[in-house]
Design a protein around this motif. Structure first.
Motif, short mmCIF file in Angstrom:
data_model
loop_
_atom_site.label_atom_id
_atom_site.label_comp_id
_atom_site.label_asym_id
_atom_site.label_seq_id
_atom_site.Cartn_x
_atom_site.Cartn_y
_atom_site.Cartn_z
N VAL A 133 84.16 13.72 41.00
CA VAL A 133 84.36 14.73 39.96
C VAL A 133 84.94 14.08 38.72
O VAL A 133 85.83 13.22 38.81
CB VAL A 133 85.29 15.86 40.47
N ARG A 134 84.46 14.49 37.55
CA ARG A 134 84.91 13.90 36.29
C ARG A 134 85.46 14.97 35.36
O ARG A 134 85.05 16.14 35.42
CB ARG A 134 83.73 13.19 35.59
N GLU A 135 86.39 14.58 34.52
CA GLU A 135 86.91 15.49 33.50
C GLU A 135 85.77 15.87 32.55
O GLU A 135 84.99 15.01 32.13
CB GLU A 135 88.06 14.85 32.74
N GLY A 136 85.69 17.15 32.21
CA GLY A 136 84.62 17.64 31.38
C GLY A 136 83.45 18.18 32.17
O GLY A 136 82.56 18.83 31.61
N GLN A 137 83.46 17.96 33.48
CA GLN A 137 82.38 18.45 34.33
C GLN A 137 82.41 19.97 34.39
O GLN A 137 83.46 20.59 34.51
CB GLN A 137 82.53 17.87 35.73
N GLN A 138 81.23 20.59 34.30
CA GLN A 138 81.14 22.05 34.35
C GLN A 138 81.20 22.54 35.79
O GLN A 138 80.58 21.96 36.68
CB GLN A 138 79.86 22.51 33.65
N VAL A 139 81.97 23.61 36.00
CA VAL A 139 82.17 24.13 37.34
C VAL A 139 82.15 25.66 37.30
O VAL A 139 82.28 26.29 36.24
CB VAL A 139 83.50 23.66 37.94
N THR A 140 82.00 26.23 38.47
CA THR A 140 82.10 27.68 38.64
C THR A 140 82.91 27.98 39.90
O THR A 140 83.02 27.12 40.78
CB THR A 140 80.71 28.34 38.77
N PHE A 141 83.47 29.17 39.98
CA PHE A 141 84.12 29.58 41.23
C PHE A 141 83.92 31.07 41.42
O PHE A 141 83.80 31.84 40.47
CB PHE A 141 85.61 29.20 41.25
N THR A 142 83.86 31.46 42.68
CA THR A 142 83.57 32.85 43.05
C THR A 142 84.61 33.36 44.03
O THR A 142 84.98 32.65 44.97
CB THR A 142 82.16 32.95 43.69
N GLY A 143 85.11 34.57 43.79
CA GLY A 143 86.10 35.14 44.68
C GLY A 143 86.38 36.59 44.34
O GLY A 143 85.55 37.28 43.75
N PHE A 144 87.57 37.04 44.73
CA PHE A 144 87.95 38.45 44.58
C PHE A 144 89.21 38.56 43.71
O PHE A 144 90.32 38.67 44.23
CB PHE A 144 88.18 39.08 45.95
#
Length: 258
Positions: A133-144
């Motif tokens: 994983v690198r700084e600036g990498q695009q991410v998503t997260f899913t939850g409640f």
């Protein structure tokens, strides 16, 4: 040279505006693939109102009968009169189902837990190697987020890894030291992911994943890390933290869960 400069400016404007959209072009398909693996972790007691109380988010790992979440999401002690630990899943017809869960393994130092659930197996999420994983990498997260106030449909947020930074004692005076911080200092530090997307109570345990592939790179943590990183702040920030998934991979390996 003037026409060339104009073309260059137009190029920068067009591609500067469209690059984020291109990067997240696969996100709708990824969310559709990820959502069946997201569960609500909570407690259930038939005589209580409400009967189900959300404590956090979890996601399916391994053989489909195991759930990963934060250790602090799981109640520390149970007695016969206490509510039972359950996960809430969405069935094929969209109906919500409760399944009893048992704590199988936990890593208190990294605030991780693995639960075993009853019933048919669910689709497990693949896990990446978080060392890449690198700084600036695009991410998503899913939850409640925000508990059950927004209902029990998984919600997805997106952003970038704004920093990869170690957990360490915050600067300040000796009065700001407490038992948890001293314990953390004695047991060393480890890197965490700092995200620019906002997570909320209820997101603890949410998987952080690659928006193109759905591979998990981290686990949202809303209590353990925030209290350590921001103990010196009188007003907590909106920064979101995630635990690298390699710690979870090791925990599953120790539990012989594949």
């Amino acid at each position: 040279m003037r026409p060339i400069k104009i073309i260059f400016v137009i190029f920068c404007i067009v591609f500067g505006c469209t690059c984020p959209q291109v990067a997240f072009a696969d996100l709708p398909n990824t969310i559709e693939k990820v959502k069946p693996s997201i569960v609500a972790v909570g407690t259930f007691k038939k005589t209580s109102s409400p009967q189900f109380v959300l404590r956090g988010t979890g996601f399916v790992v391994g053989d489909g009968n195991h759930i990963a979440t934060n250790a602090h999401v799981v109640p520390e002690k149970f007695s016969p009169d206490d509510p039972i630990l359950v996960v809430q899943v969405r069935g094929d017809q969209g109906t919500l189902q409760l399944r009893r869960a048992l704590l199988t393994k936990q890593d208190v130092e990294h605030d991780l837990a693995v639960l075993t659930i009853e019933g048919a197996s669910l689709p497990a999420l693949p896990m990446a190697n978080s060392d890449f994983v690198r700084e600036g990498q695009q991410v998503t997260f899913t939850g409640f987020p925000i508990g059950g106030a927004l209902g029990f449909s998984p919600v997805t947020h997106r952003g970038i890894v704004s920093s990869i930074t170690p957990i360490a004692l915050p600067s300040g005076n000796v009065r700001q030291l407490n038992e948890k911080l001293i314990h953390r200092l004695k047991n060393g530090v480890f890197n965490i992911f700092q995200l620019d997307a906002t997570a909320y109570p209820g997101n603890s345990g949410s998987p952080v994943f690659n928006p193109e592939t759905g591979d998990v790179i981290g686990i949202i943590n809303m209590v353990f890390i925030k209290s350590t990183r921001e103990a010196a702040l009188s007003t907590p920030s909106g920064i979101t933290y995630a635990i690298p998934v390699n710690f979870l991979t090791e925990l599953l390996r120790q539990s012989a869960i594949r």
